[in-house]
Design a protein around this motif. Structure first.
Motif, PDB file in Angstrom:
ATOM      1  N   THR A   1       0.848  -1.191   0.000  1.00  0.00           N
ATOM      2  CA  THR A   1       0.000   0.000   0.000  1.00  0.00           C
ATOM      3  C   THR A   1       0.883   1.240   0.000  1.00  0.00           C
ATOM      4  OG1 THR A   1      -0.079  -0.049   2.411  1.00  0.00           O
ATOM      5  CG2 THR A   1      -1.860  -1.150   1.249  1.00  0.00           C
ATOM      6  N   GLY A   2       0.308   2.341  -0.492  1.00  0.00           N
ATOM      7  CA  GLY A   2       1.017   3.618  -0.419  1.00  0.00           C
ATOM      8  C   GLY A   2       1.801   3.992  -1.652  1.00  0.00           C
ATOM      9  N   ILE A   3       1.776   3.176  -2.720  1.00  0.00           N
ATOM     10  CA  ILE A   3       2.561   3.535  -3.898  1.00  0.00           C
ATOM     11  C   ILE A   3       1.736   4.298  -4.924  1.00  0.00           C
ATOM     12  CG2 ILE A   3       4.072   1.544  -3.592  1.00  0.00           C
ATOM     13  CD1 ILE A   3       2.709   0.246  -5.986  1.00  0.00           C
ATOM     14  N   PHE A   4       0.408   4.356  -4.711  1.00  0.00           N
ATOM     15  CA  PHE A   4      -0.449   5.120  -5.612  1.00  0.00           C
ATOM     16  C   PHE A   4      -0.910   6.390  -4.924  1.00  0.00           C
ATOM     17  CE2 PHE A   4      -0.919   0.815  -7.352  1.00  0.00           C
ATOM     18  CZ  PHE A   4      -0.629   1.065  -8.681  1.00  0.00           C
ATOM     19  N   TYR A   5      -1.554   7.258  -5.721  1.00  0.00           N
ATOM     20  CA  TYR A   5      -1.953   8.564  -5.206  1.00  0.00           C
ATOM     21  C   TYR A   5      -2.968   8.450  -4.077  1.00  0.00           C
ATOM     22  CZ  TYR A   5      -6.340   8.113  -7.813  1.00  0.00           C
ATOM     23  OH  TYR A   5      -7.545   7.691  -8.283  1.00  0.00           O
ATOM     24  N   ALA A   6      -3.793   7.406  -4.067  1.00  0.00           N
ATOM     25  CA  ALA A   6      -4.722   7.176  -2.965  1.00  0.00           C
ATOM     26  C   ALA A   6      -3.991   6.359  -1.909  1.00  0.00           C
ATOM     27  CB  ALA A   6      -5.970   6.451  -3.454  1.00  0.00           C
ATOM     28  N   GLY A   7      -3.639   6.996  -0.803  1.00  0.00           N
ATOM     29  CA  GLY A   7      -2.693   6.419   0.140  1.00  0.00           C
ATOM     30  C   GLY A   7      -3.044   5.039   0.642  1.00  0.00           C
TER      31      GLY A   7
ATOM     32  N   ARG B   1      -1.938 -23.183 -12.934  1.00  0.00           N
ATOM     33  CA  ARG B   1      -1.313 -22.849 -11.664  1.00  0.00           C
ATOM     34  C   ARG B   1      -1.103 -21.338 -11.591  1.00  0.00           C
ATOM     35  NH1 ARG B   1       1.247 -25.826  -7.855  1.00  0.00           N
ATOM     36  NH2 ARG B   1       0.917 -27.695  -9.114  1.00  0.00           N
ATOM     37  N   LEU B   2      -1.508 -20.745 -10.485  1.00  0.00           N
ATOM     38  CA  LEU B   2      -1.318 -19.312 -10.252  1.00  0.00           C
ATOM     39  C   LEU B   2      -0.220 -19.123  -9.215  1.00  0.00           C
ATOM     40  CD1 LEU B   2      -2.140 -16.308 -10.470  1.00  0.00           C
ATOM     41  CD2 LEU B   2      -3.838 -16.739  -8.679  1.00  0.00           C
ATOM     42  N   TRP B   3       0.802 -18.353  -9.602  1.00  0.00           N
ATOM     43  CA  TRP B   3       1.895 -18.024  -8.700  1.00  0.00           C
ATOM     44  C   TRP B   3       1.628 -16.658  -8.087  1.00  0.00           C
ATOM     45  CZ3 TRP B   3       6.368 -20.878  -7.594  1.00  0.00           C
ATOM     46  CH2 TRP B   3       6.500 -22.072  -8.319  1.00  0.00           C
ATOM     47  N   VAL B   4       1.727 -16.557  -6.765  1.00  0.00           N
ATOM     48  CA  VAL B   4       1.442 -15.316  -6.050  1.00  0.00           C
ATOM     49  C   VAL B   4       2.710 -14.844  -5.353  1.00  0.00           C
ATOM     50  CG1 VAL B   4       0.021 -14.177  -4.311  1.00  0.00           C
ATOM     51  CG2 VAL B   4      -0.933 -16.037  -5.694  1.00  0.00           C
ATOM     52  N   TYR B   5       3.116 -13.613  -5.692  1.00  0.00           N
ATOM     53  CA  TYR B   5       4.288 -12.997  -5.053  1.00  0.00           C
ATOM     54  C   TYR B   5       3.781 -11.883  -4.153  1.00  0.00           C
ATOM     55  CZ  TYR B   5       9.051 -11.261  -4.454  1.00  0.00           C
ATOM     56  OH  TYR B   5      10.253 -10.885  -3.919  1.00  0.00           O
ATOM     57  N   ASP B   6       4.175 -11.921  -2.878  1.00  0.00           N
ATOM     58  CA  ASP B   6       3.649 -10.988  -1.886  1.00  0.00           C
ATOM     59  C   ASP B   6       4.696  -9.926  -1.544  1.00  0.00           C
ATOM     60  OD1 ASP B   6       2.323  -9.711   0.105  1.00  0.00           O
ATOM     61  OD2 ASP B   6       1.865 -11.493   1.279  1.00  0.00           O
ATOM     62  N   LEU B   7       4.467  -8.714  -2.048  1.00  0.00           N
ATOM     63  CA  LEU B   7       5.311  -7.575  -1.685  1.00  0.00           C
ATOM     64  C   LEU B   7       4.702  -6.764  -0.549  1.00  0.00           C
ATOM     65  CD1 LEU B   7       6.783  -5.838  -4.878  1.00  0.00           C
ATOM     66  CD2 LEU B   7       8.008  -6.530  -2.826  1.00  0.00           C
ATOM     67  N   ARG B   8       3.580  -7.262  -0.019  1.00  0.00           N
ATOM     68  CA  ARG B   8       2.827  -6.466   0.941  1.00  0.00           C
ATOM     69  C   ARG B   8       3.060  -6.897   2.380  1.00  0.00           C
ATOM     70  NH1 ARG B   8      -3.197  -6.650  -0.439  1.00  0.00           N
ATOM     71  NH2 ARG B   8      -2.311  -5.748  -2.322  1.00  0.00           N
ATOM     72  N   SER B   9       3.175  -8.192   2.612  1.00  0.00           N
ATOM     73  CA  SER B   9       3.223  -8.688   3.975  1.00  0.00           C
ATOM     74  C   SER B   9       4.463  -8.203   4.703  1.00  0.00           C
ATOM     75  CB  SER B   9       3.203 -10.213   3.986  1.00  0.00           C
ATOM     76  OG  SER B   9       3.447 -10.680   5.299  1.00  0.00           O
ATOM     77  N   PRO B  10       4.308  -7.652   5.910  1.00  0.00           N
ATOM     78  CA  PRO B  10       5.473  -7.203   6.671  1.00  0.00           C
ATOM     79  C   PRO B  10       6.202  -8.344   7.364  1.00  0.00           C
ATOM     80  CG  PRO B  10       3.496  -6.806   7.929  1.00  0.00           C
ATOM     81  CD  PRO B  10       3.047  -7.358   6.602  1.00  0.00           C
ATOM     82  N   HIS B  11       5.661  -9.567   7.265  1.00  0.00           N
ATOM     83  CA  HIS B  11       6.224 -10.669   8.024  1.00  0.00           C
ATOM     84  C   HIS B  11       7.129 -11.570   7.201  1.00  0.00           C
ATOM     85  CE1 HIS B  11       3.470  -9.392  11.081  1.00  0.00           C
ATOM     86  NE2 HIS B  11       2.431  -9.665  10.340  1.00  0.00           N
ATOM     87  N   THR B  12       7.246 -11.317   5.892  1.00  0.00           N
ATOM     88  CA  THR B  12       8.094 -12.172   5.068  1.00  0.00           C
ATOM     89  C   THR B  12       9.450 -11.533   4.904  1.00  0.00           C
ATOM     90  OG1 THR B  12       7.073 -11.117   3.159  1.00  0.00           O
ATOM     91  CG2 THR B  12       6.240 -13.260   3.781  1.00  0.00           C
ATOM     92  N   PRO B  13      10.525 -12.335   4.992  1.00  0.00           N
ATOM     93  CA  PRO B  13      11.868 -11.764   4.890  1.00  0.00           C
ATOM     94  C   PRO B  13      12.194 -11.371   3.466  1.00  0.00           C
ATOM     95  CG  PRO B  13      11.986 -14.151   5.024  1.00  0.00           C
ATOM     96  CD  PRO B  13      10.537 -13.789   5.223  1.00  0.00           C
TER      97      PRO B  13
ATOM     98  N   GLN C   1       7.430   1.544   1.421  1.00  0.00           N
ATOM     99  CA  GLN C   1       6.202   1.562   0.639  1.00  0.00           C
ATOM    100  C   GLN C   1       6.292   2.557  -0.506  1.00  0.00           C
ATOM    101  OE1 GLN C   1       3.190   2.314   3.593  1.00  0.00           O
ATOM    102  NE2 GLN C   1       2.745   0.147   3.823  1.00  0.00           N
ATOM    103  N   ALA C   2       6.974   3.678  -0.260  1.00  0.00           N
ATOM    104  CA  ALA C   2       7.039   4.714  -1.291  1.00  0.00           C
ATOM    105  C   ALA C   2       7.902   4.282  -2.462  1.00  0.00           C
ATOM    106  CB  ALA C   2       7.582   6.002  -0.689  1.00  0.00           C
ATOM    107  N   SER C   3       8.907   3.451  -2.192  1.00  0.00           N
ATOM    108  CA  SER C   3       9.812   3.043  -3.261  1.00  0.00           C
ATOM    109  C   SER C   3      10.154   1.563  -3.119  1.00  0.00           C
ATOM    110  CB  SER C   3      11.090   3.890  -3.219  1.00  0.00           C
ATOM    111  OG  SER C   3      11.974   3.505  -4.264  1.00  0.00           O
ATOM    112  N   PRO C   4       9.210   0.671  -3.406  1.00  0.00           N
ATOM    113  CA  PRO C   4       9.473  -0.756  -3.252  1.00  0.00           C
ATOM    114  C   PRO C   4      10.512  -1.248  -4.257  1.00  0.00           C
ATOM    115  CG  PRO C   4       7.357  -0.389  -4.321  1.00  0.00           C
ATOM    116  CD  PRO C   4       7.851   0.955  -3.893  1.00  0.00           C
TER     117      PRO C   4
END
Length: 499
Positions: free
Chosen positions: A345-351, A375-387, A394-397
């Motif tokens: 969250t936070g990378i678009f104009y709507a915070g 098969r659907l592959w899911v990559y999670d850039l959102r979860s704060p718990h994954t290393p 958030q501003a510059s992932p």
């Protein structure tokens, strides 16, 4: 088009700062950042045409007259009507030139401020140089982060676009389109990628096809379409004197596509139709007022067989009930929906906006009628718990790990699961309630921190409740319409007989 080597120059920071400072001057005089960019784009085109006309070798008269010289020699008290007359004259021209000035107006009512922009800012630089496109992009990027301008709604973060383009790898035989192109970022980055990877054995037929519209897009708003066209011209994607413009102004959802593409890259507008009317098209799977769901259906129609797409969607597309469930089910059947990137969250104009990127291909239908998705592959850039190996804000992932995991150009069978990257079979997906694709990759840690996971946060719960209520209201509206012939008291034939 004749690209042979990379043309990724940096940009002139001093020029960018000068433009930004003048934008602040105009803002203090009641002129918004968007109005400034709109005015600047028109003046840049006029100045570039003057430069091309004045070249000692291979000079080109793009406009048919030297509008820039006319402006710079016009007395200040006559400058505004002279400028507007030029805009009106060029607006009726055919092709790209007409689109560059379509409904263009002078937004600077003070002749002194307009004269200063023309003489002290634009006239001091050569706008035909190689880095001007990068300057214009950087100015748009800076405007998009300024809440006062409102420009963010038309601007997809360029690092995200670059990561998507790296995964999709536009090729020499691709036809690339964006049906909601905004300022043209996807088209420009796809063009840049093609330039950087331009093969040496390109045939004359392939070059001709590239010159005749291998890149095209649609934009609903006139002013934004002008910005996109200016952006494309400055980056060399098209020329100001092109007969057929790259950008079409209009509503991409209004009718079935008349031209298809092998590659669709887009970030459609989010929200509901402003008219609250469902979009009906024979090529759509379901009626809905959701613009993002309608764009998903439109993209399916827009793709050629064996084409591929990457589309930014709000998370509601992944779990919304009613038409959303039907559209997800049909998409999994008709397309190979192979990758989902969950964005922070936070990378678009709507915070607080939560969004993801769907990647899918459109193969030939399977003879046995089974789903094209396996098969659907899911990559999670959102979860704060994954290393992650690299720090990320958030501003510059940092998208580099995702691109590496995606393995562009490699078989998906070579992908490797990690704590951030997991796969789900199509049977798993179809068995989920309402074919919910809002898939959580990382398991939350035990204990009191579990509620911090996006699956459990209040915003997410509110989104789900809103989506379900929306579907229920749509069903009630259909029922009310069906009961209309019986009047407000629902007096059907049986009640009349009882009387």
């Amino acid at each position: 088009m004749n690209p042979t080597v990379s043309s990724r120059p940096g940009y002139d920071q001093a020029l960018l700062d000068r433009l930004w400072n003048y934008a602040n001057v105009l803002r203090d005089n009641g002129i918004s950042g968007l109005e400034f960019i709109e005015q600047l784009s028109s003046l840049i085109v006029l100045k570039r045409a003057h430069e091309q006309r004045q070249r000692p070798l291979n000079g080109q008269d793009v406009l048919g007259f030297d509008a820039w010289e006319h402006l710079t020699w016009t007395k200040r008290d006559r400058l505004i009507p002279a400028y507007q007359q030029i805009l009106d004259l060029l607006a009726v021209r055919p092709g790209t030139l007409g689109l560059l000035f379509r409904r263009a107006q002078n937004r600077i009512p003070d002749p002194a401020l307009l004269h200063r922009l023309i003489v002290d800012v634009v006239d001091r630089y050569q706008w035909s140089s190689a880095d001007i496109g990068a300057v214009f992009e950087a100015l748009l990027a800076r405007m998009s982060t300024d809440a006062k301008t409102g420009a963010g709604q038309y601007f997809t973060p360029r690092p995200l676009i670059e990561a998507i383009v790296q995964c999709m790898q536009p090729g020499i035989d691709d036809t690339v389109t964006d049906p909601a192109c905004g300022t043209g970022g996807f088209l420009i980055k796809a063009f840049d990628y093609l330039v950087d990877h331009f093969p040496s054995d390109v045939t004359a037929a392939q070059r001709k096809r590239l010159d005749q519209g291998a890149f095209f897009g649609t934009e609903l708003v006139d002013a934004t379409a002008r910005l996109a066209t200016t952006n494309l011209v400055l980056h060399g994607v098209t020329r100001a004197d092109e007969t057929n413009p790259c950008i079409t102004v209009g509503d991409a959802l209004a009718r079935p596509p008349v031209r298809r593409a092998t590659l669709v890259l887009t970030n459609p507008p989010f929200g509901r139709s402003s008219t609250s009317e469902e979009t009906y098209r024979e090529d759509f799977w379901s009626l809905t007022t959701s613009r993002q769901l309608n764009f998903l259906q439109h993209i399916h129609s827009l793709l050629e067989t064996d084409g591929r797409a990457a589309v930014v969607v709000p998370d509601s597309v992944l779990f919304e009930g009613g038409p959303g469930e039907l559209i997800r089910r049909r998409l999994l059947s008709a397309c190979d929906v192979h990758t989902l990137l969950r964005l922070p969250t936070g990378i678009f104009y709507a915070g607080g906006l939560k969004a993801s990127v769907l990647f899918f291909d459109k193969p030939e239908p399977r003879p046995d009628g089974s789903p094209s998705t396996t098969r659907l592959w899911v990559y999670d850039l959102r979860s704060p718990h994954t290393p992650t190996a690299k720090p990320m804000t958030q501003a510059s992932p940092d998208y580099s790990d995702f691109v590496s995991a995606y393995r562009p150009g490699r078989p998906r069978s070579e992908r490797v699961e990690t704590p951030r990257f997991r796969s789900f079979t199509v049977q798993d997906l179809l068995a989920r309630h309402a074919v919910n694709l809002d898939l959580q990759v990382a398991e939350p840690p035990p204990g009191p921190f579990a509620l911090e996971e996006p699956e459990a946060d209040l915003h997410r719960m509110a989104q789900e409740i809103t989506a379900e209520l929306g579907a229920a209201l749509a069903e009630f509206a259909s029922l009310a319409e069906a009961l209309r012939p019986y009047g407000v008291h629902a007096d059907g034939p049986d009640r009349e007989a009882e009387r």
